[in-house]
Motif scaffolding. Structure first.
Motif, PDB file in Angstrom:
ATOM      1  N   ASP A 224       0.815  -1.215   0.000  1.00 35.57           N
ATOM      2  CA  ASP A 224       0.000   0.000   0.000  1.00 35.57           C
ATOM      3  C   ASP A 224       0.848   1.264   0.000  1.00 35.57           C
ATOM      4  OD1 ASP A 224      -2.263  -1.520  -0.002  1.00 35.57           O
ATOM      5  OD2 ASP A 224      -2.655  -1.339   2.148  1.00 35.57           O
ATOM      6  N   ASP A 225       2.093   1.158   0.411  1.00 36.69           N
ATOM      7  CA  ASP A 225       2.999   2.305   0.459  1.00 36.69           C
ATOM      8  C   ASP A 225       4.357   1.845  -0.055  1.00 36.69           C
ATOM      9  OD1 ASP A 225       4.399   4.580   0.919  1.00 36.69           O
ATOM     10  OD2 ASP A 225       4.267   4.520   3.108  1.00 36.69           O
ATOM     11  N   ASP A 253       4.411   5.693  -4.167  1.00 44.24           N
ATOM     12  CA  ASP A 253       3.069   5.262  -4.541  1.00 44.24           C
ATOM     13  C   ASP A 253       2.352   4.853  -3.266  1.00 44.24           C
ATOM     14  OD1 ASP A 253       0.900   4.603  -6.079  1.00 44.24           O
ATOM     15  OD2 ASP A 253       1.624   2.613  -6.612  1.00 44.24           O
ATOM     16  N   ASP A 255      -1.297   4.124  -1.361  1.00 45.49           N
ATOM     17  CA  ASP A 255      -2.731   3.864  -1.427  1.00 45.49           C
ATOM     18  C   ASP A 255      -3.423   4.477  -0.222  1.00 45.49           C
ATOM     19  OD1 ASP A 255      -2.511   2.450  -3.774  1.00 45.49           O
ATOM     20  OD2 ASP A 255      -2.326   0.503  -2.786  1.00 45.49           O
ATOM     21  N   THR A 256      -4.580   5.108  -0.453  1.00 47.95           N
ATOM     22  CA  THR A 256      -5.359   5.717   0.612  1.00 47.95           C
ATOM     23  C   THR A 256      -6.749   5.086   0.651  1.00 47.95           C
ATOM     24  OG1 THR A 256      -6.004   7.520  -0.891  1.00 47.95           O
ATOM     25  CG2 THR A 256      -4.061   7.874   0.472  1.00 47.95           C
ATOM     26  N   ASN A 259     -10.001   3.297  -2.200  1.00 44.62           N
ATOM     27  CA  ASN A 259      -9.307   3.114  -3.478  1.00 44.62           C
ATOM     28  C   ASN A 259      -8.608   4.368  -3.978  1.00 44.62           C
ATOM     29  OD1 ASN A 259     -10.143   0.350  -3.766  1.00 44.62           O
ATOM     30  ND2 ASN A 259     -12.166   1.094  -4.408  1.00 44.62           N
ATOM     31  N   ASN A 261      -5.333   7.064  -4.200  1.00 46.31           N
ATOM     32  CA  ASN A 261      -3.920   6.819  -4.426  1.00 46.31           C
ATOM     33  C   ASN A 261      -3.188   8.144  -4.609  1.00 46.31           C
ATOM     34  OD1 ASN A 261      -1.639   6.356  -6.752  1.00 46.31           O
ATOM     35  ND2 ASN A 261      -1.723   4.625  -5.338  1.00 46.31           N
ATOM     36  N   ASP A 263       0.403   9.260  -6.264  1.00 53.13           N
ATOM     37  CA  ASP A 263       1.596   8.909  -7.033  1.00 53.13           C
ATOM     38  C   ASP A 263       2.453  10.169  -7.142  1.00 53.13           C
ATOM     39  OD1 ASP A 263       3.494   7.844  -8.664  1.00 53.13           O
ATOM     40  OD2 ASP A 263       2.204   7.624 -10.420  1.00 53.13           O
ATOM     41  N   LYS A 298      -5.391  10.732  -6.588  1.00 51.12           N
ATOM     42  CA  LYS A 298      -6.724  10.150  -6.723  1.00 51.12           C
ATOM     43  C   LYS A 298      -7.366  10.115  -5.347  1.00 51.12           C
ATOM     44  CE  LYS A 298      -7.064   5.779  -7.876  1.00 51.12           C
ATOM     45  NZ  LYS A 298      -7.084   4.541  -8.678  1.00 51.12           N
ATOM     46  N   THR A 309     -13.946   7.683  -6.956  1.00 51.87           N
ATOM     47  CA  THR A 309     -12.721   8.474  -6.907  1.00 51.87           C
ATOM     48  C   THR A 309     -12.817   9.651  -7.860  1.00 51.87           C
ATOM     49  OG1 THR A 309     -11.677   7.076  -8.605  1.00 51.87           O
ATOM     50  CG2 THR A 309     -11.269   6.495  -6.298  1.00 51.87           C
TER      51      THR A 309
END
Length: 474
Positions: A224-225, A253, A255-256, A259, A261, A263, A298, A309
């Motif tokens: 996720d990270d 990268d 993830d939050t 869903n 994200n 980047d 996102k 999103t």
């Protein structure tokens, strides 16, 4: 009673046989039209948009109130059940009950009202054409969560500053005097106790080419990270002075929730200068770094019982300065201890941007993030094997700011928003182990494994693995 902007339409209720029925009156034609349709035993208009093309309210069906809205003009309107319309738009309405609609945006796209979610009272907002439904609380939380973008960019810059400090310190062992392994500040570990050309030629200093890379992630190792960080540059050393510069790149990268994200890509130059007074074991070091950053963001949020999103892209600039002082002292020929302290100042500017896609996009204002941090700790170096050096460290980190910068912008359907700033960790620790070894007389390699302890937000990676190489050019 509700009246549109130009006063040509008046909506309200008309009692028929003691039952309230939603109705609309055209002031231009004088016609009064009942909006009652279907099997509702009662209905009422509670709001309308500016033109009067969208009316909102509720109807009672089998003793249960349900949110309704009407679309049309003049005296011709069609009634819609809001929940059923959203289901037709493929919104998962599991657990939702929409009781009444109380207002509509100027263009009629967004409808607000009251209902229940899993039997808890909520205030909802719906984007009917885009098939969106969420609570106002959930949307405000998702907007506020974007305040972590600034600290995340700042954290990446701090990691680059850390790598710059690593190569400035030689990436190898710290000894106050010559010992097994390199002398203090040698550009690489495992090159022996002498500096300069291994052949003994008299050259104006020593020049090394170095490469360093780091992989960072969360402690759960679930992907996720994920952060990739690297740098390449040159170090020149002569006498008590050491200077260097390089190019550093970062990629993170993250993830939050729902869903979402983040980047983040950054690249830019860094430089340092270090002074080591002969015979003291002291070292004074100053370094600076500038990076330009590309962000693809996102934002995720609840949409009915599912998620949606909205995406946006922007740019940022990061500039940081750091100062460090350390003192290396030999306890034995194989062991040296180095207490150190460093102060880092960093500023980040993020350009404003607008999101697209999803039922609830937003626009974010530009913002500035400032970070002042202090790191103090102890490093232990040991030379136990021929051509192999090891070290360990533990440090305490403190950020003086307790909140990130404020966040503001505009959300379609919600209006403007302002957040004072989200909380960031002020105190945490970092620790780790490192090793370096000679590959050839001129080429050395080093690696380190670091952990961040007690850092609970997403600004820093919990686990970092670093690999570096140094080649003596002369």
């Amino acid at each position: 009673m509700r009246i549109n902007a130009d006063g040509t339409l008046v909506a309200g209720t008309v009692s028929t046989n003691n039952v309230a029925r939603a109705s609309i009156w055209s002031t231009s034609s004088g016609a009064l039209t009942s909006l009652y349709q279907g099997t509702a035993t009662a209905s009422q208009v509670l709001g309308m948009n500016t033109s009067g093309s969208v009316l909102v309210g509720y109807g009672t069906f089998d003793g249960k109130a349900q949110a309704l809205y009407w679309t049309g003009s003049g005296t011709s309107y069609t009634m819609h059940n809001l929940l059923e319309t959203l289901e037709e738009e493929d919104v998962d309405m599991t657990g939702w009950n929409l009781i009444e609609a109380t207002g509509a945006s100027d263009d009629g796209t967004y409808i607000v009202g009251a209902g229940t979610l899993s039997n808890s009272d909520v205030t909802f907002i719906a984007n009917v054409p885009a098939g969106g439904l969420s609570t106002t609380e959930a949307l405000y939380q998702s907007l506020g969560a974007m305040g972590q973008v600034g600290p995340a960019v700042t954290g990446m810059g701090q990691l680059s500053m850390s790598r710059l400090g690593s190569v400035a310190g030689g990436q190898g062992m710290h000894f106050a005097v010559s010992a097994p392994g390199p002398a203090t500040g040698a550009p690489s570990a495992g090159t022996g106790s002498e500096t300069g050309l291994s052949s003994g030629d008299d050259m104006p200093g020593r020049l090394d080419l170095w490469v360093v890379g780091t992989v960072g992630t969360n402690i759960e190792l679930n992907g996720d990270d994920l952060g990739l960080h690297g740098g390449v540059g040159l170090t020149w050393e002569r006498g008590e002075w050491r200077v260097g510069c390089g190019l550093f790149g970062d990629s993170r990268d993250l993830d939050t929730s729902y869903n979402g994200n983040q980047d983040i890509q950054a690249v830019g130059p860094g430089a340092f200068v270090a002074y080591t007074p002969e015979g003291t074991g002291l070292e004074f070091r100053v370094s600076g770094l500038w990076q330009t950053v590309d962000l693809d963001l996102k934002r995720g949020y609840a949409n009915g019982a599912g998620s949606a999103t909205s995406k946006g892209s922007t740019n940022a600039d990061v500039f940081g300065l750091s100062g460090r002082v350390q003192w290396a002292r030999n306890w034995t020929d194989q062991l040296a201890l180095t207490p150190f302290a460093e102060y880092t100042w960093q500023t980040t500017h993020i350009d404003g941007y607008s999101e697209s896609g999803g039922p609830f996009p937003a626009s974010f204002d530009s913002r500035n993030e400032t970070s002042n941090s202090l790191r103090a700790g102890l490093r232990a170096d040991a030379s136990l094997l021929d051509k192999v050096a090891t070290w360990a460290w533990i440090a305490w980190d403190h950020r003086f700011e307790d909140k990130s910068s404020g966040l503001g912008g505009t959300s379609l359907g919600l209006g403007s928003f302002t957040y004072a700033g989200s909380r960031v960790d002020q105190d945490w620790a970092d620790t780790g182990l490192g090793a370096s070894w000679d590959v050839t007389e001129r080429l050395s390699a080093n690696t380190a494994l670091g952990f961040a302890l007690g850092c609970d937000d997403d600004t820093m990676s919990d686990l970092n693995v670093t690999l570096g190489f140094s080649y003596q050019l002369w």
